[in-house]
Design a protein around this motif. Structure first.
Motif, PDB file in Angstrom:
ATOM      1  N   UNK A  65      -0.701   3.154   7.481  1.00 23.08           N
ATOM      2  CA  UNK A  65       0.212   2.343   6.674  1.00 23.08           C
ATOM      3  C   UNK A  65       1.640   2.436   7.207  1.00 23.08           C
ATOM      4  N   UNK A  66       2.086   3.648   7.557  1.00 22.49           N
ATOM      5  CA  UNK A  66       3.463   3.828   8.014  1.00 22.49           C
ATOM      6  C   UNK A  66       3.691   3.092   9.334  1.00 22.49           C
ATOM      7  N   UNK A  67       2.680   3.165  10.231  1.00 26.48           N
ATOM      8  CA  UNK A  67       2.830   2.526  11.535  1.00 26.48           C
ATOM      9  C   UNK A  67       2.486   1.033  11.466  1.00 26.48           C
ATOM     10  N   UNK A  68       1.934   0.612  10.326  1.00 21.78           N
ATOM     11  CA  UNK A  68       1.585  -0.787  10.116  1.00 21.78           C
ATOM     12  C   UNK A  68       0.649  -1.307  11.200  1.00 21.78           C
ATOM     13  N   UNK A  69      -0.396  -0.527  11.469  1.00 24.92           N
ATOM     14  CA  UNK A  69      -1.357  -0.975  12.470  1.00 24.92           C
ATOM     15  C   UNK A  69      -2.703  -0.327  12.209  1.00 24.92           C
TER      16      UNK A  69
ATOM     17  N   UNK B 171       0.843  -1.211   0.000  1.00 25.91           N
ATOM     18  CA  UNK B 171       0.000   0.000   0.000  1.00 25.91           C
ATOM     19  C   UNK B 171       0.876   1.258   0.000  1.00 25.91           C
ATOM     20  N   UNK B 172       2.016   1.146   0.676  1.00 27.79           N
ATOM     21  CA  UNK B 172       2.959   2.272   0.698  1.00 27.79           C
ATOM     22  C   UNK B 172       3.425   2.587  -0.722  1.00 27.79           C
ATOM     23  N   UNK B 173       3.679   1.514  -1.493  1.00 29.08           N
ATOM     24  CA  UNK B 173       4.110   1.709  -2.885  1.00 29.08           C
ATOM     25  C   UNK B 173       3.027   2.368  -3.722  1.00 29.08           C
ATOM     26  N   UNK B 174       1.764   2.092  -3.361  1.00 28.43           N
ATOM     27  CA  UNK B 174       0.649   2.731  -4.081  1.00 28.43           C
ATOM     28  C   UNK B 174       0.515   4.197  -3.714  1.00 28.43           C
ATOM     29  N   UNK B 175       1.237   4.625  -2.669  1.00 31.15           N
ATOM     30  CA  UNK B 175       1.146   6.006  -2.210  1.00 31.15           C
ATOM     31  C   UNK B 175       0.129   6.206  -1.111  1.00 31.15           C
ATOM     32  N   UNK B 176      -0.289   5.117  -0.488  1.00 30.06           N
ATOM     33  CA  UNK B 176      -1.314   5.232   0.546  1.00 30.06           C
ATOM     34  C   UNK B 176      -0.695   5.485   1.909  1.00 30.06           C
ATOM     35  N   UNK B 177      -1.190   6.501   2.607  1.00 25.05           N
ATOM     36  CA  UNK B 177      -0.828   6.694   3.998  1.00 25.05           C
ATOM     37  C   UNK B 177      -1.809   5.964   4.895  1.00 25.05           C
TER      38      UNK B 177
END
Lengths: 438, 204
Positions: A126-130, A100-106
């Motif tokens: 997405x960044x915190x993965x939770x 999702x990070x690669x898709x640009x999703x926060x």
């Protein structure tokens, strides 16, 4: 139809990768749907960047419609960038956050329609993965795709926007307006266009702060009168008239006062109890000049309105009791000024209004801090702004597509969208407060 | 030659006269050899004849009177219609203004004799605007225009309570177009009789 996404020699697009990755990890997501107590949630939100958000496919009855409404609401909110990749099947396992990070999703919005008849929504950081937050939104037994059902989805969108940006969205709101001299409602996303059956010519709708009542002016051969309509029961009460011209109603923010313009010589503002019990109290003393279109500051202490006391309409502000009136919009030299239709923003920081600029009326906004005026529109004739509950969007009347229609403008980004279409002239828009749970 | 034609014509005339006489099937009245006894004078038939003559005269007179009355009524109706039209004549305003223009005073003055002739008459003055400004402010401006018209009439001696004022803003245009001419015709004050003028009396 995921195979449509394949572009070059079998190299799949990111969404296919995503779908593949999601389906490989069959771990229940429910385990993550909790937030440790005492932990502050919320992404670091920067208004200039519009973080990306991905709305996954929605499991359950009418999941496609739910996903479409959620994605559109978040897009119309203008605070997030909705990533338009194909959804694939509803996610059912542990999220591959890197993907999702690669898709640009926060953030990821994961929703499902439950068998108990509610909408279950989880938002992932997405960044915190939770999981950032989880909530259920009741459909309250409303029929799928009905107006009430859609409003429940809008409420979910607004909460999602708040979780991610710490500002609640405005999807769960409606706009009252006048088309062909009748009252209409439309949802903030342009859906659910509904006429309101009131007799005669209806003008100038104004919302009660609860969203449960609407005041409007009705015109007949003997003049114009103010009415308050209970939107739940359809019952309408006429406010006792003061002469033949009773126009431009506005509720105070606490809902206890209805202000309107009336008079025999000129017009002045009068305050009255909207549900009866008090004689009207005169607020302005215009000495035979036209006065109209009051709007309260959100703290209820001040009123902005139009007066023609200088020989042309200008926006004035006054204390709510009518004292300390002052000119708000300073007249520039040159062309004869014409300022009208003030609407005080819900955050209290500015007043939107209409101004004659060259050949056309344009929507302007004046800062209450430094009285600086900013022009918001420039294309064709634009007028009569009404603030959304977020104090960021305005709905207004524009001729940019031909006949008068309603448009929504994001005053931060300048992005506009057309709200009403079709036959007839749409005007006199009033944006409702947020429609709370019924 | 002329003499011959004349004698031929005379002969033709004589023939036709004889023929005409012969054709009349009237009983030939021979010269009375005995003195004629005058028939007894019939008073009844004389009366009847006189009555018939009088009735015919009366009918004719009545028809003439009716005709005259109808003509007078038509003239009156036309005069009333003209006076009502005169009364309904709108006054026009400048853009974003509510003062009575000099060129509109005559229109208002012409209404004064009608107020005088119909002392119970009550009217409604409706203020209208063009569609250029704010829809809502136009409602307030229309009210000002109607009020200015009323003020003018009151200063010319019309009792205040005979005039109601109302505004329709830009909601009821006279000409539903977007050009200078239409705007000029839409910025107006209209006059409607609402009571006390039935029958409508003409000013002297």
């Amino acid at each position: 139809m995921p195979f449509r996404s394949i572009r070059w020699y079998g190299v799949p697009c990111p969404c296919l990768l995503l779908v593949a990755a999601l389906s490989l990890c069959p771990v229940p997501a429910v385990a993550q749907d909790t937030i440790p107590a005492g932990v502050r949630v919320g992404l670091t939100y920067d208004p200039s960047t519009r973080p990306g958000v991905f709305v996954t496919a929605v499991a359950g009855e009418h999941g496609d419609s739910v996903r479409a409404i959620l994605a559109r609401d978040l897009d119309f909110g203008d605070r997030l960038t909705v990533i338009s990749a194909e959804a694939g099947p509803p996610p059912s396992g542990r999220f591959n956050y890197e993907l999702y990070l690669k898709l640009g999703a926060s953030a990821i919005v994961q929703a499902s329609v439950t068998r108990q008849g509610s909408l279950h929504v989880a938002v992932h950081d997405v960044a915190a993965k939770r999981v950032l937050n989880v909530a259920d939104f009741a459909f309250n037994g409303s029929a799928p795709l009905s107006a009430a059902w859609r409003m429940a989805v809008h409420r979910a969108s607004d909460e999602v926007e708040r979780w991610i940006t710490s500002t609640r969205g405005i999807a769960a709101s409606r706009i009252a307006f006048v088309r062909d001299q009748r009252l209409w409602f439309v949802d903030s996303d342009g859906a659910n266009l509904t006429p309101v059956g009131v007799g005669g010519i209806a003008l100038s709708p104004a919302w009660h702060p609860t969203g449960r009542y609407i005041a409007y002016a009705s015109m007949a051969d003997d003049g114009t009168h103010i009415n308050v309509r209970d939107l739940g029961t359809g019952q309408t009460r006429r406010i006792p008239s003061l002469g033949g011209t009773n126009i431009t109603p506005a509720f105070s923010p606490d809902g206890s006062t209805l202000l309107f313009s009336a008079g025999d010589d000129g017009t002045d503002l009068y305050a009255v109890a909207p549900f009866g019990g008090e004689a009207p109290r005169r607020v302005t003393f215009g000495r035979g000049t036209p006065t109209s279109s009051p709007t309260f500051s959100p703290d209820g202490r001040k009123i902005a309105y139009i007066s023609g006391r200088l020989g042309h309409p200008e926006v004035y502000i006054t204390d709510a009791d009518g004292t300390n009136a002052e000119l708000l919009t300073e007249s520039p030299s040159g062309d004869r000024p014409y300022r009208a239709s003030p609407d005080w923003s819900p955050d209290g920081r500015s007043v939107a209004f209409t101004s004659q600029e060259g050949p056309n009326l344009q929507v302007m906004v004046i800062s209450m801090r430094d009285r600086k005026i900013r022009q918001l529109t420039g294309d064709a004739r634009n007028e009569d702004p009404s603030w959304a509950p977020d104090g960021r969007h305005v709905v207004f009347t524009s001729t940019r597509s031909g006949a008068k229609q309603l448009w929504v403008l994001d005053t931060e980004s300048g992005r506009t969208r057309q709200l009403t279409r079709g036959a007839g002239v749409a005007r006199m828009a009033a944006w409702s407060p947020r429609m709370e749970q019924p | 030659m002329h003499a011959r034609i004349r004698s031929l014509a005379l002969a033709a005339l004589a023939v036709s006269a004889m023929t005409t006489t012969a054709c009349k099937k009237k009983p030939v009245v021979a010269p009375a050899p005995t003195p004629v006894v005058a028939p007894p004078f019939n008073q009844d038939s004389a009366n009847a004849a006189e009555a018939a003559r009088r009735a015919a005269a009366e009918t004719a007179a009545k028809a003439a009177a009716d005709r005259a009355a109808a003509e007078a009524a038509a003239r009156l109706a036309a005069a009333v219609a003209a006076a009502k039209a005169e009364f309904a004549m709108p006054v026009y305003f400048d853009y974003d203004m509510s003062n009575i223009r000099d060129d509109q005073r005559a229109t208002l003055e012409a209404k004064l004799p009608i107020f005088a002739a119909n002392p119970d008459m009550r009217i409604r003055v409706a203020g209208h605007t063009d569609n250029r400004g704010s829809d809502e402010y136009n409602l307030a401006l229309g009210q000002r225009r109607a009020a200015e018209v009323k003020r003018y009439l009151v200063t010319r001696g019309i009792a205040e309570d005979r005039i109601d004022v109302v505004s329709f803003g830009e909601e009821r245009p006279a000409v539903a177009q977007d050009n200078e001419d239409a705007w000029g015709k839409n910025r107006r004050g209209e006059f409607e009789i609402i009571a006390g003028a039935n029958p409508f009396k003409l000013p002297r």
